[in-house]
Design a protein around this motif. Structure first.
Motif, short mmCIF file in Angstrom:
data_model
loop_
_atom_site.label_atom_id
_atom_site.label_comp_id
_atom_site.label_asym_id
_atom_site.label_seq_id
_atom_site.Cartn_x
_atom_site.Cartn_y
_atom_site.Cartn_z
N UNK A 1 -1.27 2.00 1.90
CA UNK A 1 -0.56 1.51 3.08
C UNK A 1 -1.57 0.91 4.04
N UNK A 2 -1.49 -0.39 4.27
CA UNK A 2 -2.38 -1.05 5.21
C UNK A 2 -1.72 -1.10 6.58
N UNK A 3 -2.54 -0.95 7.61
CA UNK A 3 -2.04 -0.97 8.97
C UNK A 3 -3.00 -1.74 9.87
N UNK A 4 -2.47 -2.32 10.93
CA UNK A 4 -3.32 -2.97 11.92
C UNK A 4 -3.57 -2.05 13.11
N UNK A 5 -3.07 -0.80 13.02
CA UNK A 5 -3.29 0.21 14.06
C UNK A 5 -3.56 1.55 13.38
N UNK A 6 -4.73 1.67 12.77
CA UNK A 6 -5.04 2.87 12.00
C UNK A 6 -4.86 4.13 12.82
N UNK A 7 -5.52 4.22 13.97
CA UNK A 7 -5.50 5.47 14.72
C UNK A 7 -4.12 5.79 15.28
N UNK A 8 -3.37 4.78 15.68
CA UNK A 8 -2.01 5.02 16.15
C UNK A 8 -1.13 5.56 15.04
N UNK A 9 -1.21 4.94 13.87
CA UNK A 9 -0.40 5.40 12.74
C UNK A 9 -0.89 6.75 12.21
N UNK A 10 -2.19 6.92 12.13
CA UNK A 10 -2.76 8.19 11.67
C UNK A 10 -2.29 9.33 12.57
N UNK A 11 -2.44 9.17 13.89
CA UNK A 11 -2.05 10.23 14.82
C UNK A 11 -0.55 10.49 14.79
N UNK A 12 0.26 9.45 14.64
CA UNK A 12 1.71 9.63 14.55
C UNK A 12 2.07 10.41 13.29
N UNK A 13 1.41 10.10 12.17
CA UNK A 13 1.69 10.80 10.92
C UNK A 13 1.27 12.26 11.01
N UNK A 14 0.10 12.53 11.59
CA UNK A 14 -0.35 13.91 11.77
C UNK A 14 0.65 14.68 12.63
N UNK A 15 1.12 14.05 13.71
CA UNK A 15 2.08 14.70 14.61
C UNK A 15 3.40 15.02 13.91
N UNK A 16 3.75 14.23 12.89
CA UNK A 16 4.99 14.46 12.14
C UNK A 16 4.79 15.39 10.95
N UNK A 17 3.58 15.93 10.79
CA UNK A 17 3.34 16.91 9.75
C UNK A 17 2.88 16.36 8.41
N UNK A 18 2.46 15.10 8.37
CA UNK A 18 1.93 14.55 7.13
C UNK A 18 0.61 15.24 6.83
N UNK A 19 0.44 15.67 5.59
CA UNK A 19 -0.76 16.41 5.18
C UNK A 19 -1.84 15.46 4.66
N UNK A 20 -2.93 15.35 5.42
CA UNK A 20 -4.07 14.53 5.00
C UNK A 20 -5.02 15.40 4.19
N UNK A 21 -5.40 14.90 3.03
CA UNK A 21 -6.28 15.66 2.14
C UNK A 21 -7.71 15.14 2.16
N UNK A 22 -7.93 14.00 2.81
CA UNK A 22 -9.27 13.49 3.05
C UNK A 22 -9.27 12.86 4.43
N UNK A 23 -10.18 13.29 5.30
CA UNK A 23 -10.18 12.80 6.68
C UNK A 23 -10.59 11.33 6.74
#
Length: 131
Positions: A83-105
């Motif tokens: 998934x490509x994004x033009x707002x990595x940190x915005x999307x990353x933080x939104x996904x973390x807030x929604x409980x998406x499990x990141x397995x590599x930082x």
């Protein structure tokens, strides 16, 4: 000749739990959900804003033992979707807030900032912030 990849298939255990993850947590949009009878549905999703212009994902309910074995293991443990994004940190933080499990930082690579997460079944996916 002009060809494009219009959609890929993702085997799931349950249509609605897959929709809850992909729409509710990743922000995908529902393109189509048609009842085909006998418990079968034609369910298509895509990243928000792509609609018919990008590659969509067909959610296919696994019913045979072979199909059930592929749930969460679409690519034998390799990254499944990018998934490509033009707002990595915005999307990353939104996904973390929604409980998406990141397995590599997040890490900065030659092609952009990338972090690996899993869907609800364990399929690995990259979130990539383009440079």
């Amino acid at each position: 000749m002009s060809l494009r990849l219009s959609q890929i298939t993702l085997t799931v255990r349950d249509y609605d739990e897959a929709l809850a993850f992909y729409i509710g947590k990743l922000g995908f949009e529902l393109l189509e959900d048609t009842n085909r009878g006998g418990g079968k549905r034609w369910v298509r999703i895509a990243p928000l804003g792509l609609g018919s212009h990008g590659t969509g994902v067909l959610l296919a309910k696994a019913v045979t033992p072979q199909q059930l074995a592929s749930v969460g293991n679409q690519t034998g443990g390799r990254v499944f979707l990018f998934l490509e994004t033009d707002d990595f940190w915005g999307d990353y933080n939104a996904m973390v807030a929604k409980g998406v499990r990141f397995i590599r930082p997040p890490s900065v690579e030659s092609y952009g900032t990338v972090a690996v997460f899993e869907d609800m079944y364990g399929n690995a996916m990259d979130l990539i912030g383009k440079i």
